[in-house]
Design a protein around this motif. Structure first.
Motif, short mmCIF file in Angstrom:
data_model
loop_
_atom_site.label_atom_id
_atom_site.label_comp_id
_atom_site.label_asym_id
_atom_site.label_seq_id
_atom_site.Cartn_x
_atom_site.Cartn_y
_atom_site.Cartn_z
N GLY A 78 0.75 -1.29 -0.13
CA GLY A 78 0.07 0.14 -0.14
C GLY A 78 0.68 1.41 -0.03
N ASP A 122 2.77 -5.51 -4.01
CA ASP A 122 1.43 -4.87 -3.95
C ASP A 122 0.98 -5.01 -5.39
N PHE A 147 -0.13 -11.26 -4.63
CA PHE A 147 0.39 -12.18 -3.47
C PHE A 147 0.01 -13.83 -3.33
#
Ligand code: SAM
Length: 336
Positions: free
Chosen positions: A38, A58, A85
């Motif tokens: 983030g 990310d 991820f």
């Protein structure tokens, strides 16, 4: 350009930050994987401890700007990759002493407020909802999938009780016009008999679409499985969830990898599994009163964690079978 301005202007508040740090104990050093970088709230805090290294991921390319600032400060101890991820196992981690893997699921305020992403029901223009590294958008879902398919997405991913009538009205509308964001909000409004809601009438439909467009169910399931594999002994796997569907998956997985099924004393003794994880705390950690006062949007956050007992790569879990109905719905995206 506009998106960058929006991102920079918004005050970022990392949710449950102190709690995450106390659970993963970076003061002892080691490598930590921040799966949802983030704006770097967690990564920055971990890097304050000298013997640590952070690998951050990310899916949103816009995170790269923030990541570059951190990289300038910590070239030896920080690494960023624009990656989903679920693909964690693609990282080359052979010699890393991975002591913590953290997930802070959902969206940052900057993403929600970014008009280009169209995540919010206040957005204008074409439907989008792609966080990054996507294969299709909400525009494809709403304007291309069949009625029953849309109904299932809204029902199972958004728990939307009026999924049937909303999807019927979507099909009716799109016979004449392409559906844009505000058209969808209108369709939902007109489909609802009971409009006395505490939450916005479009909340559940928009949540369902975001989950579907970003394949959040398989992302989470495979992200968890791969994390559990690569973590080293005494390493911590910690997840912050924001809605009940996410929390249900995390809770099931943690229980599944850390607990032997209770065996009735009347049944013949079966061999107990030698489990790789320990769940020291069954109840989730919630934001403190102080955090709630400072950041109202943290109210639905829940932190759960498990600790690895041994250095084994093999993990026994039936999570894929357990959530196969949701994974099946997600596969509708293959048609787009
Ligand atoms: C709530 S924010 C994380 C905020 C972060 N903890 C901080 O303090 O700045 C969630 C982030 O996770 C990212 N994300 C969500 N799903 C992802 C996935 N499957 N793979 C990689 N990143 C993901 C989003 O793009 C978003 O930037």
């Amino acid at each position: 350009m506009e998106a960058t301005i929006v991102q920079d202007d918004i005050k970022h508040y990392p949710v449950l930050l102190n709690e995450i740090i106390s659970v993963i104990s970076p003061q002892h050093g080691g490598t930590f994987i921040d799966c949802t970088f983030g704006q770097g709230g967690y990564s920055k805090e971990i890097l304050r401890f000298k013997k640590t290294k952070v690998i951050a991921l990310d899916r949103d390319f816009e995170s790269k700007k923030k990541a570059n600032q951190i990289l300038e400060k910590f070239p030896e101890r920080f690494y960023f990759k624009n990656l989903r991820f679920s693909k964690l196992n693609n990282l080359k981690l052979k010699n890393e002493n991975i002591k913590g893997i953290i997930f802070d699921l959902g969206y940052s305020l900057a993403q929600i407020k970014n008009p280009n992403k169209g995540l919010s029901f206040n957005s204008q223009g074409e439907l989008n909802m792609m966080m990054g590294l996507n294969e299709f958008s909400a525009n494809d879902v709403i304007n291309k999938l069949e009625k029953e398919e849309i109904e299932n997405i809204l029902k199972y991913f958004g728990d939307e009780k009026d999924a049937k009538i909303i999807s019927k009205n979507i099909i009716k509308f799109r016979e004449k016009n392409k559906i844009k964001t505000q058209d969808l909000v209108d369709i939902i409004y007109k489909s609802k008999k009971n409009r006395n809601f505490k939450i916005h009438i479009a909340t559940k439909t928009f949540q369902a679409l975001r989950i579907f467009v970003n394949k959040e169910i398989s992302e989470l399931i495979y992200g968890l499985i791969n994390s559990a594999k690569i973590l080293k002994k005494d390493g911590v796997l910690a997840v912050v969830t924001f809605h009940s569907l996410e929390d249900r998956i995390v809770k099931y997985f943690f229980k599944n990898i850390s607990q032997n099924k209770s065996v009735s004393r009347y049944e013949p003794k079966i061999e107990q599994k030698d489990l790789s994880f320990l769940m020291s705390q069954k109840k989730p950690i919630n934001p403190s009163k102080k955090e709630l006062e400072e950041n109202q949007s943290s109210r639905s956050a829940k932190l759960r964690f498990v600790i690895k007992n041994k250095d084994s790569f093999e993990i026994e879990t039936d999570i894929v079978e357990k959530f196969s109905d949701l994974l099946e719905i997600e596969k509708l995206g293959d048609k787009l």
